[in-house]
Each structure stands twice: as structure tokens, then as C-alpha cells.
Motif scaffolding. Structure first.
Motif, mmCIF file in Angstrom:
data_model
loop_
_atom_site.group_PDB
_atom_site.id
_atom_site.type_symbol
_atom_site.label_atom_id
_atom_site.label_comp_id
_atom_site.label_asym_id
_atom_site.label_seq_id
_atom_site.Cartn_x
_atom_site.Cartn_y
_atom_site.Cartn_z
ATOM 1 N N LYS A 253 0.780 -1.226 -0.036
ATOM 2 C CA LYS A 253 0.008 0.081 0.208
ATOM 3 C C LYS A 253 0.644 1.058 0.066
ATOM 4 C CE LYS A 253 -3.804 2.251 2.340
ATOM 5 N NZ LYS A 253 -4.918 2.225 3.576
ATOM 6 N N GLN A 254 0.196 2.410 -0.678
ATOM 7 C CA GLN A 254 1.124 3.515 -0.791
ATOM 8 C C GLN A 254 1.467 4.215 0.707
ATOM 9 O OE1 GLN A 254 -0.741 6.680 -2.838
ATOM 10 N NE2 GLN A 254 0.811 8.030 -3.012
ATOM 11 N N GLY A 255 2.644 4.277 0.991
ATOM 12 C CA GLY A 255 2.887 4.943 2.234
ATOM 13 C C GLY A 255 3.483 4.011 3.094
ATOM 14 N N THR A 256 3.446 2.571 2.850
ATOM 15 C CA THR A 256 4.148 1.770 3.604
ATOM 16 C C THR A 256 5.299 0.882 2.918
ATOM 17 O OG1 THR A 256 2.633 -0.135 2.946
ATOM 18 C CG2 THR A 256 1.771 1.295 4.504
ATOM 19 N N ASP A 257 5.938 0.068 3.656
ATOM 20 C CA ASP A 257 6.840 -0.846 2.996
ATOM 21 C C ASP A 257 6.434 -2.445 3.194
ATOM 22 O OD1 ASP A 257 7.619 -1.002 5.675
ATOM 23 O OD2 ASP A 257 9.610 -0.115 5.191
ATOM 24 N N LYS A 258 5.329 -2.653 3.879
ATOM 25 C CA LYS A 258 4.792 -3.931 4.072
ATOM 26 C C LYS A 258 4.123 -4.646 3.154
ATOM 27 C CE LYS A 258 1.824 -6.685 7.184
ATOM 28 N NZ LYS A 258 0.929 -6.494 8.425
ATOM 29 N N MET A 259 4.633 -5.647 2.519
ATOM 30 C CA MET A 259 4.173 -6.424 1.287
ATOM 31 C C MET A 259 3.277 -7.606 1.938
ATOM 32 S SD MET A 259 7.357 -6.454 -1.659
ATOM 33 C CE MET A 259 8.365 -7.361 -0.780
ATOM 34 N N ILE A 260 2.190 -7.679 1.390
ATOM 35 C CA ILE A 260 1.307 -8.613 1.761
ATOM 36 C C ILE A 260 1.149 -9.839 0.350
ATOM 37 C CG2 ILE A 260 0.091 -7.559 3.413
ATOM 38 C CD1 ILE A 260 -2.113 -7.324 1.536
ATOM 39 N N VAL A 261 0.677 -11.018 0.441
ATOM 40 C CA VAL A 261 0.526 -12.009 -0.478
ATOM 41 C C VAL A 261 -0.986 -11.895 -0.780
ATOM 42 C CG1 VAL A 261 0.719 -14.396 -1.151
ATOM 43 C CG2 VAL A 261 2.400 -13.420 0.045
ATOM 44 N N THR A 294 -8.889 0.523 1.737
ATOM 45 C CA THR A 294 -9.097 1.554 0.404
ATOM 46 C C THR A 294 -7.824 2.337 0.228
ATOM 47 O OG1 THR A 294 -9.731 3.103 2.067
ATOM 48 C CG2 THR A 294 -11.438 2.022 0.928
ATOM 49 N N GLY A 295 -7.550 2.723 -1.089
ATOM 50 C CA GLY A 295 -6.432 3.753 -1.556
ATOM 51 C C GLY A 295 -5.661 3.164 -2.458
ATOM 52 N N ARG A 296 -4.403 3.521 -2.672
ATOM 53 C CA ARG A 296 -3.621 3.135 -3.764
ATOM 54 C C ARG A 296 -2.667 1.979 -3.281
ATOM 55 N NH1 ARG A 296 -2.804 7.902 -8.000
ATOM 56 N NH2 ARG A 296 -4.986 8.301 -8.098
ATOM 57 N N TRP A 297 -2.738 0.977 -4.283
ATOM 58 C CA TRP A 297 -1.701 -0.355 -4.134
ATOM 59 C C TRP A 297 -1.206 -0.605 -5.191
ATOM 60 C CZ3 TRP A 297 -2.034 -3.600 0.435
ATOM 61 C CH2 TRP A 297 -2.679 -3.315 1.400
ATOM 62 N N ARG A 298 0.190 -1.238 -4.913
ATOM 63 C CA ARG A 298 0.993 -1.750 -6.060
ATOM 64 C C ARG A 298 1.133 -3.086 -6.215
ATOM 65 N NH1 ARG A 298 4.751 1.266 -8.801
ATOM 66 N NH2 ARG A 298 4.773 2.735 -7.103
ATOM 67 N N LEU A 299 0.463 -3.710 -7.154
ATOM 68 C CA LEU A 299 0.292 -5.214 -7.393
ATOM 69 C C LEU A 299 1.569 -5.446 -7.810
ATOM 70 C CD1 LEU A 299 -3.241 -5.624 -8.848
ATOM 71 C CD2 LEU A 299 -2.367 -5.978 -6.477
ATOM 72 N N LEU A 300 2.376 -6.724 -7.420
ATOM 73 C CA LEU A 300 3.639 -7.274 -7.605
ATOM 74 C C LEU A 300 3.517 -8.671 -8.085
ATOM 75 C CD1 LEU A 300 5.318 -5.865 -4.303
ATOM 76 C CD2 LEU A 300 5.377 -4.845 -6.660
ATOM 77 N N PRO A 301 3.490 -8.822 -9.325
ATOM 78 C CA PRO A 301 3.121 -10.196 -9.872
ATOM 79 C C PRO A 301 4.474 -10.985 -10.109
ATOM 80 C CG PRO A 301 3.152 -8.698 -11.787
ATOM 81 C CD PRO A 301 3.451 -8.011 -10.322
ATOM 82 N N TYR A 302 4.915 -12.086 -9.564
ATOM 83 C CA TYR A 302 6.156 -12.799 -9.588
ATOM 84 C C TYR A 302 5.722 -14.365 -10.385
ATOM 85 C CZ TYR A 302 7.753 -9.890 -5.656
ATOM 86 O OH TYR A 302 8.224 -8.890 -5.005
ATOM 87 N N ASP A 309 6.855 -6.961 -13.173
ATOM 88 C CA ASP A 309 6.598 -5.666 -13.169
ATOM 89 C C ASP A 309 5.693 -5.147 -11.810
ATOM 90 O OD1 ASP A 309 6.628 -2.788 -14.265
ATOM 91 O OD2 ASP A 309 7.328 -3.678 -15.954
ATOM 92 N N THR A 310 5.464 -4.079 -12.066
ATOM 93 C CA THR A 310 4.485 -3.414 -10.680
ATOM 94 C C THR A 310 3.233 -2.836 -11.623
ATOM 95 O OG1 THR A 310 5.716 -1.441 -10.351
ATOM 96 C CG2 THR A 310 6.303 -3.355 -9.421
ATOM 97 N N ILE A 311 2.209 -2.942 -10.887
ATOM 98 C CA ILE A 311 0.862 -2.342 -11.547
ATOM 99 C C ILE A 311 0.145 -1.506 -10.407
ATOM 100 C CG2 ILE A 311 -1.185 -2.961 -12.561
ATOM 101 C CD1 ILE A 311 -0.031 -5.385 -13.639
ATOM 102 N N VAL A 312 -0.130 -0.271 -10.504
ATOM 103 C CA VAL A 312 -0.703 0.534 -9.357
ATOM 104 C C VAL A 312 -2.342 0.637 -9.667
ATOM 105 C CG1 VAL A 312 -0.671 2.944 -8.620
ATOM 106 C CG2 VAL A 312 1.279 1.762 -9.243
ATOM 107 N N VAL A 313 -3.020 0.156 -8.463
ATOM 108 C CA VAL A 313 -4.495 0.323 -8.866
ATOM 109 C C VAL A 313 -5.122 1.093 -7.630
ATOM 110 C CG1 VAL A 313 -4.564 -1.981 -10.096
ATOM 111 C CG2 VAL A 313 -4.792 -1.968 -7.513
ATOM 112 N N GLU A 314 -6.198 1.396 -7.906
ATOM 113 C CA GLU A 314 -7.154 2.057 -6.769
ATOM 114 C C GLU A 314 -8.108 1.197 -6.258
ATOM 115 O OE1 GLU A 314 -7.973 5.226 -4.069
ATOM 116 O OE2 GLU A 314 -6.837 5.621 -6.221
ATOM 117 N N VAL A 315 -8.221 1.136 -4.688
ATOM 118 C CA VAL A 315 -9.249 0.327 -3.960
ATOM 119 C C VAL A 315 -10.342 1.194 -3.551
ATOM 120 C CG1 VAL A 315 -9.486 -1.398 -2.213
ATOM 121 C CG2 VAL A 315 -7.457 -1.347 -3.667
ATOM 122 N N SER A 316 -11.530 1.006 -3.587
ATOM 123 C CA SER A 316 -12.441 1.823 -3.179
ATOM 124 C C SER A 316 -13.401 1.099 -2.087
ATOM 125 C CB SER A 316 -13.370 2.390 -4.455
ATOM 126 O OG SER A 316 -14.066 0.946 -4.924
#
Length: 317
Positions: A253-261, A294-302, A309-316
Motif C-alpha cells: 500500500k502507498q505510504g508503507t513498505d509492508k508487502m502482503i501476498v 481503500t487507497g492506492r496499492w501496487r500489485l507485484l506479480p511474480y 513488473d508492478t501495477i498500481v490500482v485504486e481500491v474503493s
């Protein structure tokens, strides 16, 4: 009877001044001015020479630090509040390799890197060279690339120009480790600038609009609602050696460095988790994903543990 002296002799014998001129006061003034002249001269010499001496010491230390100092890890220097990258690795004073990152590399964006390996080609030939990275703040680990070295860099006798392209998902300092046949060879440190958080645009493939990196990876975006699980069809482009393996999606999530699966295929049974061609893509897979807030998230496909690569999406809501 003594002979009278000529007039000019008498005049030369007399003092040239009407009164005594070189008094004690005058003597003191002369000495005072002489002292000031010496001090001014010394000040001029100091103003010129001292900076030159200091500069020589600084340059000498810099050369000593770069060429002689047998330290494996050099101190960081801060520029505009950001620590600079440590781009060279030394083993007891002998340089093993350096890396030149793409200027102003940002987290979340694929960038290019050029490595200069100093040892002869025989050191690396027929060995697996692997690049891994560790985020020093969060401890997150990334496998960036891995390949068997079969030939020298184009136009060189060794690996003087070994190139790699990869993306690091988090801003800040990363330790980049080089391994040969899974054994540590050396490390450098790279600083990733803050990523952009603009929503990733869509591109068309077949009859569908896909959000992601064109001709690389993306998905048909059905929208994201916080806490709600939905299905998403992913699309991939590339060769089989890149796309054969388990598939996983992480998110930060934007503003954090915690990655979740948010999605993971069965790593034991999914040696080839991706299905075949679809909608103009080389491979595809259907997943179920949920983002918790909610907020902006960066998806990380492995795929196979390597970030594509990375993909930014909006969560409502």
C-alpha cells in the motif's frame, strides 16, 4: 699652519637634515610597519597555501580510500539527504566488480544496470550467476536474475559489460548480492528513489483492455473493493524460460513498505502455473484476489520467484 679644508668637504661632513630626523618614535613606527608587512605577507601565503594543502589531503585520502583501502564496505556519502549507492565491491583491497545503475532509478519501475566484473572469464564460465537483493529497512528479499554464463560480454574478453534489467518494489537502500553457483561472491548497495503512484494505464490486447505493462504483464481490471474477493484474468508475454513456474501476486500500500501476498499458486504442484495463449498474450491465468483497505496499492506479480513488473490500482469502498 694647517691647510683650510675646501667648502664641499665641510658640507659633506654636516648632517643632511636641519634637525635629527631618525627619532625613537620614528624607529618604532618603522618597526611597526615592518611587522604589519610580514603579517600581511604571511596572511597572503596562508590564504593561498592552506586551502591547497587541505585539498591535497582530501584528494589523497579519496585516492587512498578508493584504490588502497582494503575495506569491503565503503562509507556512504549523503547527497540532498539521500545516501548514495555503494557501487563497487573489494576483497582485501582487490576490486571484484562494479555496477552502474540507471540514473535516478525509482522503486516500482524497471531499470537497467551494467556490471563490470574484473576477474578473467574463466572465473565465471559455466557457472550460474545469480543476482539477489535485500531491502535493508524491511528485510524483503528479491531474486532478480539467474543465468549460466556461457560467453563473454559482446566485444569484450570477459564480463566487462554484463547487463541486467530488473525492478525493485520498495524505496530506500537495497543490498544487491552476487552469487556464483549459489555461493556469495560480493555485494553492492543501491538506493531506490520514491516510486510514482499514478494509476497504471490500460492497453488493448485482442478484444480486451488490460491494465499493466504492455507486452509484458497485465490483467483485465474488474475494479477493486476493499475486503471483497474478485476474479481477475492475468496475461503474460515472454519466453517459456521466464514464464514456466509458480505464480504469486504480492501487494504494497502507498505510504508503507509492508508487502502482503494476495494470490499464490501451489508451489509444489504448479511447475507450470500459467495456461496457454489467450487474447494475444503468450500465457494467461485466472486468479482470485482481495485487497484489504481503500487507497492506492501496487500489485507485484511474480513467476518462479522473479518480479515481472508492478501495477498500481485504486481500491474503493
Amino acid at each position: 699652519m694647517s691647510e683650510e679644508k675646501p667648502a664641499w668637504v665641510k658640507s659633506m661632513a654636516e648632517p643632511p637634515f636641519a634637525s635629527r630626523q631618525f627619532t625613537a618614535d620614528l624607529k618604532n613606527k618603522v618597526l611597526q610597519r615592518a611587522g604589519e608587512s610580514q603579517r600581511n605577507h604571511f596572511s597572503i601565503i596562508s590564504a593561498v597555501c592552506v586551502p591547497l594543502v587541505i585539498a591535497s589531503l582530501v584528494i589523497g585520502w579519496s585516492q587512498f580510500k578508493d584504490e588502497v583501502l582494503p575495506s569491503r564496505i565503503k562509507p556512504h556519502v549523503e547527497i540532498s539527504g539521500n545516501p548514495t549507492a555503494r557501487t563497487a565491491y573489494y576483497d582485501q583491497g582487490r576490486r571484484l566488480f562494479t555496477v552502474n545503475p540507471e540514473p535516478y532509478a525509482k522503486a516500482g519501475t524497471t531499470a537497467g544496470y551494467i556490471f563490470h566484473f574484473d576477474e578473467p572469464l574463466e572465473t565465471y564460465l559455466e557457472k550460474t550467476l545469480t543476482l539477489q537483493a535485500v531491502h535493508l529497512q524491511s528485510g524483503a528479499k528479491e531474486t532478480l536474475s539467474s543465468e549460466v554464463i556461457a560467453k563473454p560480454s559482446p566485444g569484450f574478453s570477459g564480463l566487462e559489460r554484463y547487463t541486467a534489467r530488473f525492478v525493485l518494489p520498495l524505496e530506500g537502500m537495497w543490498e544487491l548480492n552476487v552469487l556464483l553457483d549459489d555461493k556469495p561472491y560480493g555485494n553492492v548497495e543501491l538506493f531506490m528513489l520514491k516510486p510514482a503512484w499514478d494509476i497504471t494505464p490500460k492497453f488493448q490486447s485482442g478484444a480486451y483492455m488490460i491494465r499493466g505493462a504492455e507486452k509484458k504483464v497485465g490483467f483485465i481490471d474488474a475494479g477493486f473493493i476493499a475486503g471483497k474477493t474478485q476474479k481477475y484474468m492475468w496475461h503474460f508475454w515472454g519466453k517459456d524460460d521466464l514464464l514456466n513456474g509458480p505464480f504469486e501476486v504480492k501487494a504494497v500500500k502507498q505510504g508503507t513498505d509492508k508487502m502482503i501476498v494476495v494470490y499464490s499458486s501451489n508451489k509444489l504442484s504448479s511447475a507450470n502455473a500459467l495456461a496457454g495463449e489467450l487474447n494475444g498474450a503468450d500465457r494467461h491465468v485466472v486468479t482470485s484476489m482481495e485487497l484489504p483497505e481503500t487507497g492506492r496499492w501496487r500489485l507485484l506479480p511474480y513467476v518462479k520467484g522473479q518480479l515481472l513488473d508492478t501495477i498500481v490500482v485504486e481500491v474503493s469502498t
